[in-house]
Design a protein around this motif. Structure first.
Motif, PDB file in Angstrom:
ATOM      1  N   UNK A 279       0.850  -1.186   0.000  1.00 23.74           N
ATOM      2  CA  UNK A 279       0.000   0.000   0.000  1.00 23.74           C
ATOM      3  C   UNK A 279       0.889   1.241   0.000  1.00 23.74           C
ATOM      4  N   UNK A 280       0.887   2.025  -1.090  1.00 25.82           N
ATOM      5  CA  UNK A 280       1.658   3.272  -1.090  1.00 25.82           C
ATOM      6  C   UNK A 280       1.186   4.181   0.042  1.00 25.82           C
ATOM      7  N   UNK A 281       2.146   4.732   0.767  1.00 26.27           N
ATOM      8  CA  UNK A 281       1.773   5.623   1.868  1.00 26.27           C
ATOM      9  C   UNK A 281       1.352   7.001   1.369  1.00 26.27           C
ATOM     10  N   UNK A 282       1.889   7.392   0.227  1.00 26.39           N
ATOM     11  CA  UNK A 282       1.461   8.600  -0.491  1.00 26.39           C
ATOM     12  C   UNK A 282       1.413   8.209  -1.962  1.00 26.39           C
ATOM     13  N   UNK A 283       0.737   8.992  -2.815  1.00 25.82           N
ATOM     14  CA  UNK A 283       0.715   8.643  -4.237  1.00 25.82           C
ATOM     15  C   UNK A 283       2.129   8.460  -4.788  1.00 25.82           C
ATOM     16  N   UNK A 284       2.315   7.386  -5.582  1.00 25.28           N
ATOM     17  CA  UNK A 284       3.635   7.056  -6.125  1.00 25.28           C
ATOM     18  C   UNK A 284       3.568   6.957  -7.643  1.00 25.28           C
ATOM     19  N   UNK A 285       4.597   7.489  -8.296  1.00 23.14           N
ATOM     20  CA  UNK A 285       4.692   7.408  -9.750  1.00 23.14           C
ATOM     21  C   UNK A 285       5.645   6.284 -10.129  1.00 23.14           C
ATOM     22  N   UNK A 286       5.116   5.258 -10.808  1.00 23.50           N
ATOM     23  CA  UNK A 286       5.931   4.159 -11.334  1.00 23.50           C
ATOM     24  C   UNK A 286       5.784   4.197 -12.850  1.00 23.50           C
ATOM     25  N   UNK A 287       6.903   4.444 -13.547  1.00 26.97           N
ATOM     26  CA  UNK A 287       6.799   4.646 -14.986  1.00 26.97           C
ATOM     27  C   UNK A 287       5.974   5.892 -15.255  1.00 26.97           C
ATOM     28  N   UNK A 288       4.870   5.723 -15.957  1.00 27.55           N
ATOM     29  CA  UNK A 288       3.980   6.868 -16.206  1.00 27.55           C
ATOM     30  C   UNK A 288       2.621   6.683 -15.545  1.00 27.55           C
ATOM     31  N   UNK A 289       2.584   5.849 -14.492  1.00 23.06           N
ATOM     32  CA  UNK A 289       1.330   5.545 -13.805  1.00 23.06           C
ATOM     33  C   UNK A 289       1.410   6.012 -12.355  1.00 23.06           C
ATOM     34  N   UNK A 290       0.417   6.773 -11.945  1.00 20.79           N
ATOM     35  CA  UNK A 290       0.315   7.166 -10.546  1.00 20.79           C
ATOM     36  C   UNK A 290      -0.454   6.100  -9.773  1.00 20.79           C
ATOM     37  N   UNK A 291       0.138   5.617  -8.687  1.00 20.96           N
ATOM     38  CA  UNK A 291      -0.520   4.649  -7.812  1.00 20.96           C
ATOM     39  C   UNK A 291      -1.118   5.406  -6.634  1.00 20.96           C
ATOM     40  N   UNK A 292      -2.429   5.311  -6.415  1.00 22.34           N
ATOM     41  CA  UNK A 292      -3.065   6.070  -5.337  1.00 22.34           C
ATOM     42  C   UNK A 292      -2.586   5.621  -3.960  1.00 22.34           C
ATOM     43  N   UNK A 293      -2.561   6.540  -3.033  1.00 26.45           N
ATOM     44  CA  UNK A 293      -2.202   6.206  -1.653  1.00 26.45           C
ATOM     45  C   UNK A 293      -3.235   5.260  -1.060  1.00 26.45           C
ATOM     46  N   UNK A 294      -2.742   4.292  -0.312  1.00 24.70           N
ATOM     47  CA  UNK A 294      -3.587   3.360   0.454  1.00 24.70           C
ATOM     48  C   UNK A 294      -4.525   2.534  -0.417  1.00 24.70           C
ATOM     49  N   UNK A 295      -4.168   2.319  -1.660  1.00 26.93           N
ATOM     50  CA  UNK A 295      -4.901   1.380  -2.510  1.00 26.93           C
ATOM     51  C   UNK A 295      -4.001   0.174  -2.756  1.00 26.93           C
ATOM     52  N   UNK A 296      -4.538  -1.054  -2.697  1.00 27.03           N
ATOM     53  CA  UNK A 296      -3.684  -2.240  -2.815  1.00 27.03           C
ATOM     54  C   UNK A 296      -2.907  -2.300  -4.129  1.00 27.03           C
ATOM     55  N   UNK A 297      -1.641  -2.636  -3.996  1.00 25.93           N
ATOM     56  CA  UNK A 297      -0.785  -2.946  -5.142  1.00 25.93           C
ATOM     57  C   UNK A 297      -0.416  -4.418  -4.996  1.00 25.93           C
ATOM     58  N   UNK A 298      -0.868  -5.232  -5.934  1.00 26.91           N
ATOM     59  CA  UNK A 298      -0.719  -6.685  -5.851  1.00 26.91           C
ATOM     60  C   UNK A 298       0.343  -7.128  -6.854  1.00 26.91           C
ATOM     61  N   UNK A 299       1.289  -7.933  -6.390  1.00 24.97           N
ATOM     62  CA  UNK A 299       2.333  -8.425  -7.284  1.00 24.97           C
ATOM     63  C   UNK A 299       1.827  -9.677  -7.993  1.00 24.97           C
ATOM     64  N   UNK A 300       1.785  -9.625  -9.315  1.00 28.16           N
ATOM     65  CA  UNK A 300       1.423 -10.804 -10.098  1.00 28.16           C
ATOM     66  C   UNK A 300       2.646 -11.695 -10.242  1.00 28.16           C
ATOM     67  N   UNK A 301       2.830 -12.596  -9.285  1.00 30.69           N
ATOM     68  CA  UNK A 301       4.070 -13.374  -9.243  1.00 30.69           C
ATOM     69  C   UNK A 301       4.257 -14.194 -10.524  1.00 30.69           C
ATOM     70  N   UNK A 302       3.229 -14.951 -10.903  1.00 30.77           N
ATOM     71  CA  UNK A 302       3.325 -15.711 -12.136  1.00 30.77           C
ATOM     72  C   UNK A 302       3.449 -14.809 -13.352  1.00 30.77           C
ATOM     73  N   UNK A 303       2.738 -13.688 -13.356  1.00 32.51           N
ATOM     74  CA  UNK A 303       2.790 -12.759 -14.486  1.00 32.51           C
ATOM     75  C   UNK A 303       4.170 -12.142 -14.636  1.00 32.51           C
ATOM     76  N   UNK A 304       4.794 -11.773 -13.519  1.00 27.84           N
ATOM     77  CA  UNK A 304       6.128 -11.174 -13.580  1.00 27.84           C
ATOM     78  C   UNK A 304       7.157 -12.149 -14.144  1.00 27.84           C
ATOM     79  N   UNK A 305       6.987 -13.433 -13.853  1.00 33.34           N
ATOM     80  CA  UNK A 305       7.913 -14.426 -14.395  1.00 33.34           C
ATOM     81  C   UNK A 305       7.794 -14.539 -15.918  1.00 33.34           C
TER      82      UNK A 305
END
Length: 387
Positions: A279-305
């Motif tokens: 959960x980002x503690x404040x809005x975070x910019x990854x690449x060109x996408x802003x991730x909202x604060x306190x919204x779940x960020x889920x790692x796609x483990x199989x997808x990342x592989x």
């Protein structure tokens, strides 16, 4: 993009390809109807997030306050006094207790216990020439292994068995199962305060972190939550791969080790396929996408592989997968999980090396887990031993 549908469960690889083409490394998804999150399908982005706990915290408190008590996945993602849901000094305290306790486990005894359980379970179906390996083998074996580690008395085993499957369920079923398990484990903790022995409960109670009884119960619920369903999935996904994937023919012939099979599964079909929620503690910019604060960020483990940047070449002997997470919150019990699954699979393949699928596989619709609903197999009935 919903992660909870039957269609997604049936063909996640196809969805990942389309989503990567449309959205790039970060995909807007729903974990349940109306529950927004971001799914990470880029390997580099996943590592950046997993290695930045001060920015991407595992603590869901801010998100939980916004979603309220009725969130369908709240029971699985909710806050609590465990290393999986805390950061900083709290995380260090809880993880230190887990690491110390796991360091005291007799791995030879665990392997011997798993082998005995596996043989007992196999003997129940061996003569019939068919079995449903999820309910008749993987599930009771995983639960028995965790019960033995925790130190659950025999008279409470059935109650634990009824509660644990609901931990992976969404909605009211998950909440009810968790409450039941907490109640049973509270009895175990009280029991062990007066009759300690060589088990996880007793070691947690005695650890110098000074865990309260309620905190010990929380650690135990986490162990069941993370260990049982994941171990079931690791075993069944391994068998399913050996029976359906041409690359696994070598495993049935004995030239591919069980550990190689398990590592391949942790790359291709990790049992917790979408997890390591941050959960980002404040809005975070990854690449060109802003991730909202306190919204779940889920790692796609199989997808990342399957990120084209890393999914190249023969991975045999490669253990760089994210199947157990990464960074300071990586699973501290990965070695035990591999030990249990290896011992179980070795016994199964020795007993029934000629098994084949008896029906098409159906994958469970879950935003987090990658596992079959059943694993029916047939094999040649054993021949009588010659005198």
């Amino acid at each position: 993009m919903p992660l909870y549908t039957v269609d997604f469960a049936a063909d996640p690889r196809g969805f990942f390809r389309r989503w990567r083409a449309e959205f790039g490394a970060l995909v807007p998804v729903e974990l349940a109807p109306g529950v927004a999150a971001t799914l990470v399908v880029g390997h580099a982005e996943a590592l950046k997030i997993l290695h930045s706990p001060e920015v991407f915290s595992p603590d869901p408190d801010g998100w939980q306050r916004r979603t309220g008590a009725g969130c369908p996945v709240g029971a699985m993602l909710g806050s609590g006094p465990t290393p999986a849901r805390t950061s900083g000094t709290d995380h260090a305290r809880f993880r230190g207790a887990h690491t110390a306790v796991l360091g005291r486990v007799d791995q030879h005894a665990v392997q011997a216990g798993v082998e005995r359980t596996a043989v007992d379970l196999i003997n129940q179906f061996w003569a019939r020439g068919e079995a449903e390996l999820r309910t008749q083998f993987a599930a009771p074996l995983a639960l028995a292994a965790v019960n033995a580690l925790v130190g659950v008395p025999e008279e409470l085993v059935d109650e634990v068995a009824r509660a644990v499957p609901a931990l992976a369920e969404a909605g009211d079923a998950g909440v009810a199962g968790r409450r039941t398990l907490e109640s049973v484990l509270q009895e175990v903790v009280v029991w062990k305060t007066t009759a300690p022995s060589a088990d996880v409960v007793s070691w947690l109670l005695a650890h110098d972190s000074g865990l309260l009884e309620a905190e010990v119960v929380a650690q135990l619920v986490l162990i069941y939550e993370m260990a049982v369903e994941s171990t079931i999935g690791l075993i069944t996904n391994a068998v399913a791969s050996m029976l359906t994937d041409d690359r696994m023919d070598a495993a049935l012939g004995g030239s591919l080790s069980t550990r190689d099979v398990l590592d391949a599964v942790l790359f291709d079909n990790p049992p917790l396929a979408q997890w390591c929620v941050r959960y980002p503690q404040v809005p975070q910019l990854i690449g060109n996408v802003w991730l909202p604060a306190h919204q779940p960020v889920v790692i796609g483990l199989g997808a990342c592989h399957r990120d084209p940047a890393v999914a190249q070449g023969d991975r045999r002997g490669n253990r760089s997968h994210l199947g157990f997470g990464a960074g300071t919150h990586a699973c501290p019990a990965s070695g035990l999980a591999i030990l249990i699954a290896t011992a179980a699979l070795d016994q199964l393949m020795d007993a029934v090396p000629d098994m084949r699928l008896a029906a098409d596989l159906v994958w469970r619709a879950s935003p987090f887990h990658r596992c079959v609903t059943a694993l029916p197999v047939r094999f040649a009935p054993p021949r009588p031993l010659p005198y």
